[in-house]
Write a protein that holds these residues in place. Sequence first.
Motif, short mmCIF file in Angstrom:
data_model
loop_
_atom_site.label_atom_id
_atom_site.label_comp_id
_atom_site.label_asym_id
_atom_site.label_seq_id
_atom_site.Cartn_x
_atom_site.Cartn_y
_atom_site.Cartn_z
N GLU A 45 0.81 -1.22 0.00
CA GLU A 45 0.00 0.00 0.00
C GLU A 45 0.85 1.27 0.00
N THR A 46 2.11 1.19 0.46
CA THR A 46 2.98 2.37 0.44
C THR A 46 3.52 2.67 -0.95
N LEU A 47 3.43 1.71 -1.87
CA LEU A 47 3.96 1.89 -3.22
C LEU A 47 3.06 2.76 -4.09
N MET A 48 1.77 2.68 -3.89
CA MET A 48 0.79 3.31 -4.78
C MET A 48 0.98 4.80 -5.01
N TRP A 82 3.49 6.53 -5.32
CA TRP A 82 4.63 6.78 -6.18
C TRP A 82 4.60 5.94 -7.45
N GLY A 83 3.49 5.32 -7.73
CA GLY A 83 3.37 4.52 -8.95
C GLY A 83 4.16 3.24 -8.90
N GLY A 84 4.51 2.78 -7.70
CA GLY A 84 5.28 1.55 -7.56
C GLY A 84 4.40 0.33 -7.58
N GLU A 85 5.00 -0.79 -7.94
CA GLU A 85 4.25 -2.05 -7.92
C GLU A 85 5.18 -3.20 -7.56
N LEU A 86 4.60 -4.16 -6.87
CA LEU A 86 5.32 -5.39 -6.50
C LEU A 86 5.34 -6.29 -7.73
N ILE A 87 6.54 -6.60 -8.20
CA ILE A 87 6.69 -7.47 -9.37
C ILE A 87 6.86 -8.93 -8.93
N PHE A 88 7.67 -9.13 -7.91
CA PHE A 88 7.95 -10.50 -7.46
C PHE A 88 8.33 -10.48 -6.00
N PRO A 131 8.08 4.15 -11.74
CA PRO A 131 8.18 4.82 -13.03
C PRO A 131 9.53 5.49 -13.26
N ASN A 132 10.26 5.84 -12.19
CA ASN A 132 11.56 6.50 -12.36
C ASN A 132 12.31 6.48 -11.02
N VAL A 133 13.57 6.91 -11.05
CA VAL A 133 14.40 6.90 -9.85
C VAL A 133 13.87 7.88 -8.81
N ALA A 134 13.37 9.03 -9.24
CA ALA A 134 12.82 10.00 -8.29
C ALA A 134 11.68 9.39 -7.48
N ALA A 135 10.85 8.58 -8.11
CA ALA A 135 9.75 7.92 -7.41
C ALA A 135 10.29 6.94 -6.37
N VAL A 136 11.34 6.20 -6.70
CA VAL A 136 11.96 5.27 -5.74
C VAL A 136 12.46 6.05 -4.53
N GLU A 137 13.19 7.12 -4.79
CA GLU A 137 13.77 7.90 -3.69
C GLU A 137 12.68 8.52 -2.82
N SER A 138 11.61 9.02 -3.43
CA SER A 138 10.51 9.60 -2.66
C SER A 138 9.82 8.55 -1.81
N TRP A 139 9.57 7.37 -2.40
CA TRP A 139 8.94 6.28 -1.65
C TRP A 139 9.82 5.86 -0.48
N PHE A 140 11.09 5.63 -0.74
CA PHE A 140 12.00 5.12 0.28
C PHE A 140 12.14 6.07 1.46
N SER A 141 12.08 7.38 1.20
CA SER A 141 12.25 8.35 2.28
C SER A 141 10.92 8.84 2.86
N SER A 142 9.81 8.27 2.38
CA SER A 142 8.50 8.72 2.85
C SER A 142 8.21 8.24 4.27
N PRO A 143 7.38 9.00 5.01
CA PRO A 143 7.00 8.56 6.35
C PRO A 143 6.11 7.30 6.33
N ASP A 144 5.41 7.06 5.20
CA ASP A 144 4.55 5.87 5.11
C ASP A 144 5.36 4.58 5.01
N TYR A 145 6.58 4.69 4.45
CA TYR A 145 7.43 3.51 4.32
C TYR A 145 8.67 3.71 5.19
N SER A 146 9.03 2.73 5.92
CA SER A 146 10.25 2.77 6.69
C SER A 146 10.79 1.37 6.85
N CYS A 147 12.02 1.19 6.41
CA CYS A 147 12.64 -0.14 6.59
C CYS A 147 13.73 -0.04 7.65
N LYS A 148 13.76 1.07 8.32
CA LYS A 148 14.82 1.28 9.32
C LYS A 148 14.35 0.84 10.69
#
Length: 84
Positions: free
Chosen positions: A33-36, A38-44, A67-84
């Motif tokens: 749900e955190t991917l949406m 930023w236009g991200g999708e689970l491939i595998f 869709p692009n690297v900027a979307a990855v960076e925005s998703w990864f640093s977003s408050p909705d997603y945290s892997c830390k």
Amino acid sequence: MTNGVMPRFAYVIGHITVIDPEAWMEYRSRVAETLMPWGGELIFRGRKVAILSGAHSHPEVVVLRFPNVAAVESWFSSPDYSCK
């Protein structure tokens, strides 16, 4: 940019070793749900079955597409997603 052409997609490849199965199940149930935004999708997402070359010590693998690297960076640093 490669040869004047913008890359079509950006991928995140995660190599995962699960330490706490309960925490992993909780985490993975919420990531999609955190991917949406930023236009991200689970491939595998799954377990490795064969290593054709070299070594790989992580049994779980995940591939995400954006869709692009900027979307990855925005998703990864977003408050909705945290892997830390």
